[in-house]
Write a protein that holds these residues in place. Structure first.
Motif, PDB file in Angstrom:
ATOM      1  N   TYR A 112      -0.703  -3.645  -4.313  1.00  0.00           N
ATOM      2  CA  TYR A 112       0.557  -3.791  -3.589  1.00  0.00           C
ATOM      3  C   TYR A 112       0.921  -5.258  -3.491  1.00  0.00           C
ATOM      4  O   TYR A 112       0.117  -6.136  -3.787  1.00  0.00           O
ATOM      5  CB  TYR A 112       0.452  -3.156  -2.196  1.00  0.00           C
ATOM      6  CG  TYR A 112       0.245  -1.664  -2.236  1.00  0.00           C
ATOM      7  CD1 TYR A 112       1.130  -0.841  -2.923  1.00  0.00           C
ATOM      8  CD2 TYR A 112      -0.845  -1.075  -1.604  1.00  0.00           C
ATOM      9  CE1 TYR A 112       0.929   0.533  -2.971  1.00  0.00           C
ATOM     10  CE2 TYR A 112      -1.054   0.292  -1.641  1.00  0.00           C
ATOM     11  CZ  TYR A 112      -0.158   1.091  -2.338  1.00  0.00           C
ATOM     12  OH  TYR A 112      -0.358   2.440  -2.390  1.00  0.00           O
ATOM     13  N   ARG A 113       2.149  -5.524  -3.058  1.00  0.00           N
ATOM     14  CA  ARG A 113       2.687  -6.881  -3.104  1.00  0.00           C
ATOM     15  C   ARG A 113       2.945  -7.404  -1.699  1.00  0.00           C
ATOM     16  O   ARG A 113       3.066  -6.647  -0.748  1.00  0.00           O
ATOM     17  CB  ARG A 113       3.993  -6.876  -3.922  1.00  0.00           C
ATOM     18  CG  ARG A 113       3.837  -6.237  -5.307  1.00  0.00           C
ATOM     19  CD  ARG A 113       2.855  -7.006  -6.183  1.00  0.00           C
ATOM     20  NE  ARG A 113       3.267  -8.387  -6.364  1.00  0.00           N
ATOM     21  CZ  ARG A 113       4.141  -8.808  -7.285  1.00  0.00           C
ATOM     22  NH1 ARG A 113       4.664  -7.938  -8.126  1.00  0.00           N
ATOM     23  NH2 ARG A 113       4.484 -10.075  -7.375  1.00  0.00           N
ATOM     24  N   SER A 173       5.659  -9.022  -0.826  1.00  0.00           N
ATOM     25  CA  SER A 173       7.050  -8.712  -0.505  1.00  0.00           C
ATOM     26  C   SER A 173       7.389  -7.304  -0.965  1.00  0.00           C
ATOM     27  O   SER A 173       7.067  -6.913  -2.092  1.00  0.00           O
ATOM     28  CB  SER A 173       7.977  -9.707  -1.215  1.00  0.00           C
ATOM     29  OG  SER A 173       9.286  -9.165  -1.266  1.00  0.00           O
ATOM     30  N   SER A 174       8.079  -6.564  -0.112  1.00  0.00           N
ATOM     31  CA  SER A 174       8.438  -5.192  -0.487  1.00  0.00           C
ATOM     32  C   SER A 174       9.476  -5.189  -1.610  1.00  0.00           C
ATOM     33  O   SER A 174       9.757  -4.160  -2.203  1.00  0.00           O
ATOM     34  CB  SER A 174       8.954  -4.438   0.734  1.00  0.00           C
ATOM     35  OG  SER A 174      10.083  -5.111   1.244  1.00  0.00           O
ATOM     36  N   ASN A 179       7.445   0.802  -5.631  1.00  0.00           N
ATOM     37  CA  ASN A 179       6.514   1.386  -4.670  1.00  0.00           C
ATOM     38  C   ASN A 179       7.078   2.671  -4.093  1.00  0.00           C
ATOM     39  O   ASN A 179       7.979   2.655  -3.271  1.00  0.00           O
ATOM     40  CB  ASN A 179       6.296   0.371  -3.535  1.00  0.00           C
ATOM     41  CG  ASN A 179       5.137   0.754  -2.647  1.00  0.00           C
ATOM     42  OD1 ASN A 179       4.425   1.707  -2.933  1.00  0.00           O
ATOM     43  ND2 ASN A 179       4.959   0.006  -1.577  1.00  0.00           N
ATOM     44  N   THR A 227       4.782   4.908  -2.958  1.00  0.00           N
ATOM     45  CA  THR A 227       3.572   5.490  -2.390  1.00  0.00           C
ATOM     46  C   THR A 227       3.847   6.175  -1.065  1.00  0.00           C
ATOM     47  O   THR A 227       3.202   7.149  -0.713  1.00  0.00           O
ATOM     48  CB  THR A 227       2.499   4.408  -2.195  1.00  0.00           C
ATOM     49  OG1 THR A 227       2.435   3.650  -3.393  1.00  0.00           O
ATOM     50  CG2 THR A 227       1.154   5.029  -1.910  1.00  0.00           C
ATOM     51  N   GLN A 228       4.825   5.646  -0.334  1.00  0.00           N
ATOM     52  CA  GLN A 228       5.065   6.237   0.972  1.00  0.00           C
ATOM     53  C   GLN A 228       5.514   7.692   0.864  1.00  0.00           C
ATOM     54  O   GLN A 228       5.358   8.456   1.790  1.00  0.00           O
ATOM     55  CB  GLN A 228       6.013   5.433   1.855  1.00  0.00           C
ATOM     56  CG  GLN A 228       7.149   4.657   1.356  1.00  0.00           C
ATOM     57  CD  GLN A 228       6.856   3.445   0.531  1.00  0.00           C
ATOM     58  OE1 GLN A 228       6.161   3.498  -0.480  1.00  0.00           O
ATOM     59  NE2 GLN A 228       7.434   2.337   0.901  1.00  0.00           N
ATOM     60  N   ARG A 287      -1.426  10.743   0.999  1.00  0.00           N
ATOM     61  CA  ARG A 287      -2.680  10.133   0.589  1.00  0.00           C
ATOM     62  C   ARG A 287      -3.852  10.914   1.152  1.00  0.00           C
ATOM     63  O   ARG A 287      -3.929  11.174   2.346  1.00  0.00           O
ATOM     64  CB  ARG A 287      -2.740   8.679   1.026  1.00  0.00           C
ATOM     65  CG  ARG A 287      -2.286   7.770  -0.095  1.00  0.00           C
ATOM     66  CD  ARG A 287      -2.137   6.376   0.378  1.00  0.00           C
ATOM     67  NE  ARG A 287      -0.815   6.235   0.984  1.00  0.00           N
ATOM     68  CZ  ARG A 287      -0.604   5.673   2.140  1.00  0.00           C
ATOM     69  NH1 ARG A 287      -1.596   5.187   2.823  1.00  0.00           N
ATOM     70  NH2 ARG A 287       0.608   5.582   2.620  1.00  0.00           N
ATOM     71  N   LEU A 338      -5.639   2.314   4.452  1.00  0.00           N
ATOM     72  CA  LEU A 338      -4.686   1.250   4.784  1.00  0.00           C
ATOM     73  C   LEU A 338      -4.780   0.862   6.250  1.00  0.00           C
ATOM     74  O   LEU A 338      -4.423  -0.240   6.629  1.00  0.00           O
ATOM     75  CB  LEU A 338      -3.261   1.683   4.424  1.00  0.00           C
ATOM     76  CG  LEU A 338      -3.026   1.789   2.913  1.00  0.00           C
ATOM     77  CD1 LEU A 338      -1.657   2.371   2.632  1.00  0.00           C
ATOM     78  CD2 LEU A 338      -3.171   0.445   2.229  1.00  0.00           C
TER      79      LEU A 338
END
Ligand SMILES: *[C@@H]1O[C@H](CO)[C@@H](O)[C@H](O)[C@H]1NC(C)=O
Ligand SMILES: *[C@@H]1O[C@H](CO)[C@@H](O)[C@H](O)[C@H]1NC(C)=O
Ligand SMILES: *[C@@H]1O[C@H](CO)[C@@H](O)[C@H](O)[C@H]1NC(C)=O
Ligand SMILES: *[C@@H]1O[C@H](CO)[C@@H](O)[C@H](O)[C@H]1NC(C)=O
Ligand SMILES: *[C@@H]1O[C@H](CO)[C@@H](O)[C@H](O)[C@H]1NC(C)=O
Ligand SMILES: *[C@@H]1O[C@H](CO)[C@@H](O)[C@H](O)[C@H]1NC(C)=O
Length: 584
Positions: free
Chosen positions: A475-476, A478-479, A533, A535-536, A540, A545
């Motif tokens: 993941y980064r 910044s979104s 992204n 993923t939300q 999961r 996280l």
């Protein structure tokens, strides 16, 4: 800022790489015959995810809906031997090179500098042994320990007034600081092999156990070591209580602990760490082989789980899959793989090789490069470890320096990740390339940004056994930036056991219902692509996280069992009048 409703959508699509076809343009390869050694491979045409069907031979299915543990990085043990070689080279370069001034001391030339310490390429993960506490005999069967003292050799120094980390070679701190200054991802993990001899029932570093009345003292000793490293400007990521607590020999610094006693030291130490501002420093237990995952390691968590952030395993007995039993019993605890070593003279890839088990002096028949990927750099992560590390960062071509008469790693000698020769030339070994290929898939994409995480994976098809694969998302910060998805793939389709016929495997890679085609040569390939992204949106199965890694601090460990350990300087055996202000 006010913008039109249509314009930002376009900008977003571009910056997130959201075009329907993600491209695999970042490909690094090491082939079995070394024609490629961790080399970038230009792709033409660039493999693209489209609606093509899955290959019946091999289809790698990436399942980002499953997000597992963070993967912190890979590294090596900074032994005294490694430190001495690096220190020597540093001096040599300092004297010889017009390009290096006192203000920019580099150990090696720019290329190795990159290899060793650049955050772009290589994470130095948490395994460090910058000190070998106790005295070392002339005939140790072990590798490469040079410093023969503890930090406090003054018998009965009950206030630890004479604890002095400068008794370790001072260049150890210089080197760690230099590495830290150019690698913001350096993680230092301290691991003692023995308490000072005077705290033990054997009166020596070589075998024996901690005397119970010195148990609080030793916890303070570890705390003071943390403070001393901090005062030297070294940020310590993790500390352990004891290397290999089940192993005892009179020819090597060793100390036996029951899980109960190790747990008691840890419980007191953790309490002290929290009190003294080291609440974020990891406390790691066990530090021995896979075969005790359901034995000692499990028992340790039962008696003192509140004190430990996790446990570390070594590779010298049992099998990597045993990490899973520990993970199933204690899913919130971290797992590190902190020790495995190569020996000199083994073949690089293709031939079946003798891997001399350094710890047990038994011969194991293995194909070593494959062994590393299968068991350590893909395998241990697949089995829930957050890092994997090799013994000895740097040695010379003979496995030295060692004490005179030492016979480390059997007759062959240990092989470092990097070899530095007496004349200042250097090379990197198969340990390095395995590690570099694995690192490329997990190194944080942003400086100071999130660690990679292992994600779900399945390999399907008639030839699925030809590939060993790890899948990761990074993941980064910044979104606005797209996460990086990576695969680390070992193709071991070489028919080594019954002939020799290395054959590439052409596989589809399935991601979000689309597939790209890639041909993997026999060797190791790391490939990455970027995708927005989402993923939300997924469920999961296992979500770290909000797990231990992200915790801000630690709760005070359970007080149970601590009562008789409460450190009271006034009442300590043999304590001089007045107590120890230093320990209060
Ligand atoms: C430890 O090293 C010092 C020199 O560094 C040496 O004088 C001493 O004899 C060594 N002790 C042992 C037990 O080897
Ligand atoms: C390991 O195997 C090799 C080859 O069979 C043999 O030469 C060597 O002596 C063995 N080493 C040990 C420690 O058993
Ligand atoms: C440096 O030492 C290594 C190992 O002994 C040797 O192979 C190499 O040829 C030497 N290089 C130079 C430039 O002397
Ligand atoms: C990506 O998704 C994950 C999971 O929902 C989230 O934790 C993370 O913050 C997201 N990253 C970005 C950069 O949006
Ligand atoms: C593997 O080696 C065996 C023995 O040499 C040979 O019979 C077989 O055809 C080989 N298989 C492949 C796929 O090359
Ligand atoms: C080395 O191995 C790769 C992958 O198997 C192959 O493509 C290449 O032709 C080989 N090169 C040589 C010189 O053998």
């Amino acid at each position: 800022m006010i913008i039109s409703p249509t314009a930002p959508a376009v900008v977003c699509l571009l910056s997130l790489g959201l075009s329907s076809a993600q491209e695999i343009s970042d490909v690094w390869q090491t082939t079995w015959n070394r024609t490629s050694l961790f080399q970038f491979q230009n792709q033409s045409p660039v493999p693209t995810f489209t609606s093509k069907v899955a290959s019946a031979i091999s289809n790698i299915v990436v399942n980002e809906a499953k997000v597992y543990q963070p993967v912190l990085g890979f590294g090596g043990t900074f032994t005294d031997s490694s430190a001495q070689l690096l220190a020597g080279l540093k001096v040599a370069i300092f004297v010889d090179s017009t390009q290096h001034t006192a203000n920019s001391l580099w150990y090696l030339d720019d290329e190795l500098n990159e290899l060793l310490v650049s955050p772009q390429l290589y994470v130095f993960a948490s395994r460090r042994r910058p000190f070998c506490w106790p005295e070392l005999p002339k005939n140790t069967p072990w590798c490469n320990r040079l410093f023969n003292g503890s930090y406090d050799e003054v018998d009965g120094d009950l206030c630890l007034n004479d604890l002095d980390v400068n008794s370790a070679r001072p260049y150890i701190f210089e080197i760690l600081k230099d590495i830290q200054s150019i690698n913001n991802m350096l993680r230092v993990h301290l691991l003692p092999w023995s308490p000072p001899a005077w705290m033990k029932d054997s009166g020596t570093a070589f075998g024996g156990a901690l005397q119970e009345e010195y148990l609080p003292m030793f916890a303070h000793y570890l705390l003071k070591s943390l403070e001393a490293f901090q005062s030297k400007g070294i940020k310590v990521y993790a500390i352990s209580v004891q290397n290999e607590p089940m192993y005892e020999t009179t020819t090597d610094p060793t100390t036996t602990y029951t899980p109960e006693i190790e747990g008691q030291v840890a419980t007191l130490l953790k309490k002290l760490m929290i009190m003294k501002g080291f609440g974020d420093t990891k406390l790691i237990g066990f530090e021995q082989n896979w075969d005790q995952a359901s034995g000692y390691a499990t028992q340790l968590m039962k008696v003192a789980g509140g004190a430990f952030d996790g446990v570390a395993f070594h590779c010298a007995a049992g099998s990597v899959g045993q990490q899973d039993a520990f993970h199933a019993a204690f899913p919130e605890k971290e797992i590190y793989l902190t020790e495995c070593s190569g020996t000199l003279g083994t073949d690089w890839w293709g031939d079946t090789k003798v891997w001399l088990d350094l710890f047990q002096c038994v011969n194991v028949t293995l194909t070593q490069e494959q062994w590393y990927m299968d068991n350590i750099f893909i395998g241990s992560i697949e089995h829930n470890a957050q890092t994997a590390m090799m013994w000895n960062l740097v040695l010379d071509a003979s496995g030295n320096p060692m004490l005179p008469g030492a016979t480390g790693c059997g007759t062959n000698g240990c092989r470092g990740i990097v070899t530095i020769n007496g004349n200042g030339t250097w090379s990197v070994n198969q340990e390095f390339y395995s590690m570099a290929q694995a690192s490329k898939g997990i190194i944080p994409r942003d400086i100071g940004g999130p660690s990679a995480r292992r994600i779900g994976l399945a390999v399907q098809g008639t030839m699925s056994a030809a590939l060993r694969v790890g899948a990761y998302v990074t993941y980064r910060t910044s979104s606005k930036d797209a996460p990086r998805y990576s695969l680390v793939v070992l193709n071991w389709n070489d028919n080594a056991s019954s002939g020799w016929n290395p054959q590439p495997v052409t596989s589809t890679i399935e991601f979000r219902g689309k597939r790209a085609t890639f041909t993997f040569p026999v060797g190791v390939t790391t490939l990455s692509w970027y995708a927005a992204n989402i993923t939300q949106l997924a469920t999961r199965e296992e979500d770290f996280l909000v797990g231990p890694m992200e915790r801000d601090g630690h709760s005070i460990p359970s007080e149970s069992g601590l009562k008789f350990l409460e450190f009271n300087p006034q009442s300590t055996v043999g304590q001089s009048e007045g107590g120890c202000s230093a320990l209060q």
